[in-house]
Each structure stands twice: as structure tokens, then as C-alpha cells.
Design an enzyme around this catalytic site. Structure first.
Site, PDB file in Angstrom:
ATOM      1  N   TRP A  67      27.118  17.513  60.958  1.00  0.00           N
ATOM      2  CA  TRP A  67      25.642  16.394  61.797  1.00  0.00           C
ATOM      3  C   TRP A  67      26.399  16.982  62.703  1.00  0.00           C
ATOM      4  O   TRP A  67      25.475  17.700  63.980  1.00  0.00           O
ATOM      5  CB  TRP A  67      25.584  14.762  61.566  1.00  0.00           C
ATOM      6  CG  TRP A  67      24.479  15.031  62.859  1.00  0.00           C
ATOM      7  CD1 TRP A  67      22.714  14.533  62.759  1.00  0.00           C
ATOM      8  CD2 TRP A  67      24.423  14.319  64.268  1.00  0.00           C
ATOM      9  NE1 TRP A  67      22.029  14.830  63.404  1.00  0.00           N
ATOM     10  CE2 TRP A  67      23.291  14.765  64.877  1.00  0.00           C
ATOM     11  CE3 TRP A  67      25.302  14.254  65.456  1.00  0.00           C
ATOM     12  CZ2 TRP A  67      22.923  14.001  65.949  1.00  0.00           C
ATOM     13  CZ3 TRP A  67      25.358  14.383  66.681  1.00  0.00           C
ATOM     14  CH2 TRP A  67      23.983  13.992  67.046  1.00  0.00           C
ATOM     15  N   LYS A  69       9.440   8.911  59.591  1.00  0.00           N
ATOM     16  CA  LYS A  69      10.912   9.609  59.837  1.00  0.00           C
ATOM     17  C   LYS A  69      10.635  10.977  60.583  1.00  0.00           C
ATOM     18  O   LYS A  69      11.945  11.303  61.399  1.00  0.00           O
ATOM     19  CB  LYS A  69      10.955  10.800  58.420  1.00  0.00           C
ATOM     20  CG  LYS A  69      11.486   9.448  56.831  1.00  0.00           C
ATOM     21  CD  LYS A  69      11.281  10.359  55.848  1.00  0.00           C
ATOM     22  CE  LYS A  69      12.612  11.558  55.920  1.00  0.00           C
ATOM     23  NZ  LYS A  69      13.239  11.728  54.273  1.00  0.00           N
ATOM     24  N   PHE A  86      15.791   9.456  48.006  1.00  0.00           N
ATOM     25  CA  PHE A  86      16.052   8.119  48.149  1.00  0.00           C
ATOM     26  C   PHE A  86      17.871   8.026  47.014  1.00  0.00           C
ATOM     27  O   PHE A  86      18.536   8.667  47.698  1.00  0.00           O
ATOM     28  CB  PHE A  86      14.935   6.799  47.649  1.00  0.00           C
ATOM     29  CG  PHE A  86      13.884   7.249  48.698  1.00  0.00           C
ATOM     30  CD1 PHE A  86      13.938   6.982  49.685  1.00  0.00           C
ATOM     31  CD2 PHE A  86      12.667   7.488  48.103  1.00  0.00           C
ATOM     32  CE1 PHE A  86      13.008   7.026  51.211  1.00  0.00           C
ATOM     33  CE2 PHE A  86      11.755   7.985  49.033  1.00  0.00           C
ATOM     34  CZ  PHE A  86      11.493   6.999  50.615  1.00  0.00           C
ATOM     35  N   ALA A 134      11.087   9.827  45.853  1.00  0.00           N
ATOM     36  CA  ALA A 134      11.337   9.557  44.556  1.00  0.00           C
ATOM     37  C   ALA A 134      10.848   8.128  44.210  1.00  0.00           C
ATOM     38  O   ALA A 134      11.655   7.299  43.821  1.00  0.00           O
ATOM     39  CB  ALA A 134      12.868   9.820  44.820  1.00  0.00           C
ATOM     40  N   PHE A 178      29.170   8.282  62.523  1.00  0.00           N
ATOM     41  CA  PHE A 178      28.390   8.645  63.031  1.00  0.00           C
ATOM     42  C   PHE A 178      29.096   8.165  64.090  1.00  0.00           C
ATOM     43  O   PHE A 178      30.395   7.734  64.139  1.00  0.00           O
ATOM     44  CB  PHE A 178      28.119   7.529  63.362  1.00  0.00           C
ATOM     45  CG  PHE A 178      26.089   7.744  62.975  1.00  0.00           C
ATOM     46  CD1 PHE A 178      25.330   7.486  63.351  1.00  0.00           C
ATOM     47  CD2 PHE A 178      26.025   8.377  61.094  1.00  0.00           C
ATOM     48  CE1 PHE A 178      23.765   7.296  63.206  1.00  0.00           C
ATOM     49  CE2 PHE A 178      25.019   7.974  60.728  1.00  0.00           C
ATOM     50  CZ  PHE A 178      23.438   8.266  61.225  1.00  0.00           C
TER      51      PHE A 178
END
Length: 557
Positions: A411, A105, A302, A274, A383
Site C-alpha cells: 500500500w 466502499k 470477501f 461473493a 498499516f
């Protein structure tokens, strides 16, 4: 700019001043770790008991994909947006593990303009909580072998020791080891192994404990193994280990305060995965936030079949929490991946794949609304490459479910980009007064609980296990039958096969191992080939992380 570059340009404010400004917390109640991190004293936490609770909102997601969903990013962006529209809000997050940070990650503190800071500190050691958990766990390991070396007065069966060691790093070579080599001076030769810290029962205990007394009592209840009569459990308290373990955790149990890029308070505390643990931040952090704010936004790891189920069936059941709403996060890219599109082609419009992949979102939504009994707002984490046609199709599909669906741009724009989402979530939470429903009843047998989760939520046709596993569960029913179940399985699919995307049905879930977490108060059922000690990928994120002569870190996404 990259996430870390955005974070490094943040205009942070001293955390002591922010705590006073936002929630009236005086400096005497804070233990600062530098200027921008602080722990909240337990005396102050306990003083909040008479205040009413705010609304609890859970952020969860569809089944994860390599394309990313942005659950933490959404939690932070939504929290900033709620504060922007005048809703007094705190975010409650988990602490990142070093394993994924250096593995797949990179960082785990949000992304873009929806992050918690100081980002590097949060991802790298933070306030030392994981270190304390690992040392407390391994102290118990050392005490077990020391007791055996000095005569084994408790009669511990060396073949039936259940307690492994832990380290906060992905290291597959440590999954199975032999220790005690080198002759009598080094103890007895026996097999052992390592889990990652986030899978430690000590992590689960810290996250579920309500105070120091409860913490110590739970630590004492840990079953480390069995005596040579093959039936009598040996507890950590039999080794007088729980007092020293609790002493090591005296600061780790205190919630950590940090801030977002928009200088709103977030609490980051505890960090179980998780897929192999229960996947929720601490009860202490959540209950503290509920006393301080009108709205508390938390996330569970998750997909909604893992973190959200454990949030409901373990955390809410044990702590008496009553969530008011759920936000289900998805992206167009991730849904196309579930529809069969390769990762390198996800930026191209593909309406057919999007429609096919929507089945994954639909099942998660129905699980939340029908089985958890909670109202759900779908958040499309926007996105740049999402097309209008794709967004329109997704909105239409959500409308057929009767779902509120908001495309959010947190974002790129921070809290401002999530204001529509914030209004929808606040209105939804304000209307819901009933709390949640549990997926299974306490009175069911342990095996029936496992079957209920697998058939109701995963779409499985049946659950299988070998005779040894079934016999173990049957034996535990007498003393531990009331315990909830924590299923450990791949996060990538509703099935136990990570390659099966979408919403598979009719599959078989195999339980290969079960573990008793008596201190935490649940049974871990390990399904398929999931490992409680992950391995590093072929190209670990660690290869891209660096630091220059001025101490500036790069590569930590």
C-alpha cells in the site's frame, strides 16, 4: 494523499503499446476504449488454445471488517512485485459495482500505491459491461410480461415467475414491487422485485461461459418460471430471448485490459459479489491470462469461506482450473476487530484482542489447507499504526500453524514493498502440482452439499430449512442434483449473524430460500437475512463524491 489523488497522478501508458510490449498482442486484436482501456478480441483469445498454462494463484482474505483487509490492493501489489522480481505475471480482477461505490466502499480498484488505473473509469461505468448485463437481464423481464400480455401461449403461471428485474445500485425500496398497474394497456398486475446486477444469473453466466456459443446456450437454459400445471419449467429459449440477450452481450464477453500504477497489465472482467453470487472474475479472463503469463493472480470476493470456496467448488470445478497457491490477506486492525475492539480504538496496541481475533485467520487458513487442499501464504497487509509487538505476536501465531507469514508494505511502497511476499508466493506455487480438492462430491444430494459446506467451513452444528425449501431441493435432485451450491450469506461472520466475530462454532445455519440458476449451472441457497438487493447506509459514500468544473472527481476513495 488519498487513493484517488495517487491514481490521478499516475503516469499511464497507452494500453495498445503496453499489450504489445508485455505480451506481443498486436493492435488489431484490441478494441480500444480511449487510450488506457481496451477489450481483447475473442478471435485472439481462441488463438491461444495451444499454449501451456501458467500458475494460478488465488488471493482471498479473513472475514471482512469495517477496518478493511485490502484483498484487491494485495492482488495488485503482489502482481507488481512478481513482475519486479522477473516473474511474468498478469492480475485478473472483478469489475466494481456502482452500488458499493456509492454506498459503503467508495472505489474498488486497489489502494495506495497498489492500484489499477484509470481508477475513476474502472469504478464508474468502465467499458459498459454491467450496463449490457443489466439490459440483457431486463430484456428477458420485458419479454416475459409482453408474452403474458399477448395471450400467454406458453401458459406461464403468473404466481410462479422466478425472474426478477435488476439495477446496478443499492436500492432497498425496489426489493419488492407491484407492476402492471394502470389497467389492461399496461399488462397484468403482479408482484415482482429487483436484485442488484451483480446477483443476476446473466452475470454468473457471462463469468462462467467459455465462448459466444456457450453463452447463448446458457442464456437459453434460464428457467424464468413454471407453467400452470405447477411442474413444467419455462425457459428463456421458449420466449426466443437468448439470441437477443447474447447480442447485447457481444462486447461484454470480451476481456478488458487495463494497467497498474507500475504499468503492468491487468485484466478486469465480470463482477459477481461473493456473498450473494459466486464472487469470481470470468473464466474467459482467467484462461486467457494463463496462456499469456507464467503466473496469474486472481482474487475472489470477501472471506475464504465465501469467495474462495466458490472459486474452488464452482469456478475450478466447472472450468477445470488447477490453482497452485492461495494468499490469505489479513490486517492487524481487522484481527483486533474480530477480537472485540471497537473500530475507533483499532489504532491502539492490544495484544490480547489480536490473539483472540487470530481464531478467524486460523479457521480460514485451515479451511484452505485442509479442505481445499492448497498451500497458503499469509499476507499481513501492513498499516502505519501496527506495532512491532503486534507484528511479532502475529508472526509467532502463524508459525504455530506451520504457515509462511509475510508482512507486506505494498500500500505504501507498491510492488517494491511486496517483493518478499512475491518470492514466497512464487516458491510456494512452483512446488504445488496437485491442484485443489473440492469441499463436497458431485454425487451428494443438494441438501447434503449445503450441510457439508456449513459444517466443514462455517463450524455450524446443523443446517435448518422449512418444509417448502427442503421439498424444493428434493424435487430438484433429479434434474439438477449434480449442480454445485452457491450459498448467499453475510460476509461478516462464519455464522449467519453479522455481529458474531472470530470463529464461532456450534451455530445453526438457516436456509430460508433456494433459487435455481440453470443457465449458470448452480443452486443458490440463501441463508439468514442476506439480501440480493442491498440498501444504502445512513451516510452513503455518494454524499462525499463530487466533480469540479474541470471534470476532476473527488471522494471516490
Amino acid at each position: 494523499m488519498s487513493d484517488i489523488e495517487i491514481a490521478q497522478q499516475a503516469k499511464m501508458k497507452p494500453i495498445i503499446g503496453l499489450a504489445k510490449e508485455h505480451f506481443g498482442i498486436d493492435a488489431e486484436h484490441l478494441d480500444p476504449y480511449g487510450h488506457y482501456k481496451a477489450k481483447l478480441s475473442l478471435d485472439y483469445v481462441n488463438s491461444l488454445g495451444g499454449k501451456p498454462d501458467g500458475k494460478l494463484i488465488l488471493v482471498t482474505a479473513i472475514s471482512p471488517t469495517p477496518a478493511g483487509e485490502g484483498k484487491t490492493t494485495t492482488t495488485v501489489g503482489l502482481g507488481d512485485a512478481m513482475n519486479r522480481i522477473g516473474k511474468k505475471t498478469i492480475m485478473c480482477l472483478r469489475e466494481p459495482s456502482l452500488g458499493p461505490c456509492f454506498g459503503v466502499k467508495g472505489g474498488a480498484a486497489g489502494g495506495g500505491h497498489a492500484q489499477v488505473v484509470p481508477m475513476e473509469d474502472i469504478n464508474l461505468h468502465f467499458t459498459g459491461d454491467f450496463h449490457a448485463i443489466g439490459v440483457a437481464h431486463n430484456l428477458l423481464s420485458a419479454l416475459i410480461d409482453n408474452h403474458i400480455n399477448h395471450g400467454n401461449a406458453l401458459g406461464i403461471d403468473l404466481r410462479r415467475i422466478q425472474w426478477k428485474r435488476v439495477v446496478d445500485m443499492n436500492d432497498r425500496a425496489l426489493r419488492n414491487i407491484v407492476l402492471g398497474m394502470g389497467g389492461p394497456a399496461n399488462g397484468y398486475l403482479r408482484e415482482d422485485g429487483y436484485d442488484i446486477v451483480v446477483a443476476s444469473e446473466v452475470m454468473a453466466i457471462l463469468c462462467l461461459a467459455t465462448d459466444i456459443t456457450d453463452l447463448k446456450e446458457r442464456l437459453g437454459r434460464i428457467v424464468i418460471g413454471y407453467k400452470t400445471d405447477n411442474k413444467t419449467p419455462v425457459y428463456a429459449r421458449d420466449l426466443n430471448a437468448h439470441g437477443a440477450m447474447a447480442a447485447l452481450l457481444k462486447d461484454a464477453i470480451k476481456p478488458n485490459l487495463v494497467q497498474t500504477l507500475e504499468n503492468n497489465i491487468a485484466i478486469i472482467h465480470g463482477g459477481p459479489f461473493a456473498n450473494i453470487a459466486h464472487g469470481c472474475n470470468t473464466v474467459t479472463a482467467t484462461k486467457t491470462a494463463l496462456k499469456l503469463a507464467d503466473y496469474v493472480i486472481t482474487e475472489a470476493g470477501f472471506g475464504a469461506d465465501l469467495g474462495a470456496e466458490k472459486f474452488v467448488d464452482i469456478k475450478c470445478r466447472m472450468a477445470g482450473l488447477k490453482p497452485s497457491a492461495v494468499v490469505l490477506v489479513a490486517t492487524v486492525r481487522a484481527l483486533k476487530f474480530h477480537g472485540g475492539v471497537a473500530k475507533e480504538d483499532l489504532n491502539r496496541e492490544n495484544l490480547g484482542a489480536l490473539e483472540q481475533g487470530f481464531t478467524n485467520l486460523e479457521r480460514h487458513y485451515r479451511n484452505i489447507t485442509e479442505h481445499y487442499g492448497l498451500p497458503c501464504v499469509i499476507c499481513i497487509n501492513h498499516f502505519t499504526f501496527d506495532t512491532e509487538a503486534e507484528l511479532d505476536l502475529l508472526q509467532d501465531k502463524c508459525r504455530t500453524l506451520g504457515a509462511v507469514c509475510i508482512a507486506s508494505k505494498h500500500w505504501a511502497e507498491g510492488g517494491k514493498g511486496a517483493e518478499r511476499l512475491a518470492h514466497a508466493v512464487a516458491e510456494t506455487a512452483d512446488r504445488h502440482l496437485d491442484g485443489c480438492r473440492f469441499v463436497y462430491d458431485d454425487h451428494l444430494s443438494l441438501w447434503e452439499k449445503i450441510e457439508t459446506i456449513a459444517t466443514k467451513l462455517y463450524g455450524a452444528a446443523k443446517v435448518t430449512a422449512n418444509a417448502k425449501v427442503k421439498a424444493q431441493l428434493a424435487a430438484w435432485n433429479g434434474d439438477y442434483g449434480r449442480f454445485p451450491i452457491c450459498i448467499a450469506k453475510t460476509q461478516m461472520s462464519f455464522s449467519t449473524d453479522a455481529s458474531i466475530k472470530g470463529a464461532p462454532s456450534g451455530h445453526t445455519v438457516e436456509i430460508r430460500e433456494v433459487r435455481l440458476a440453470n443457465g449458470a449451472g448452480f443452486i443458490v441457497a440463501i441463508a439468514g437475512d442476506i439480501m440480493t438487493m442491498p440498501g444504502l447506509p445512513k451516510v452513503p459514500a455518494a454524499e462525499k463524491i463530487d466533480i469540479d468544473e474541470n471534470g476532476r472527481i473527488s471522494g471516490l476513495f
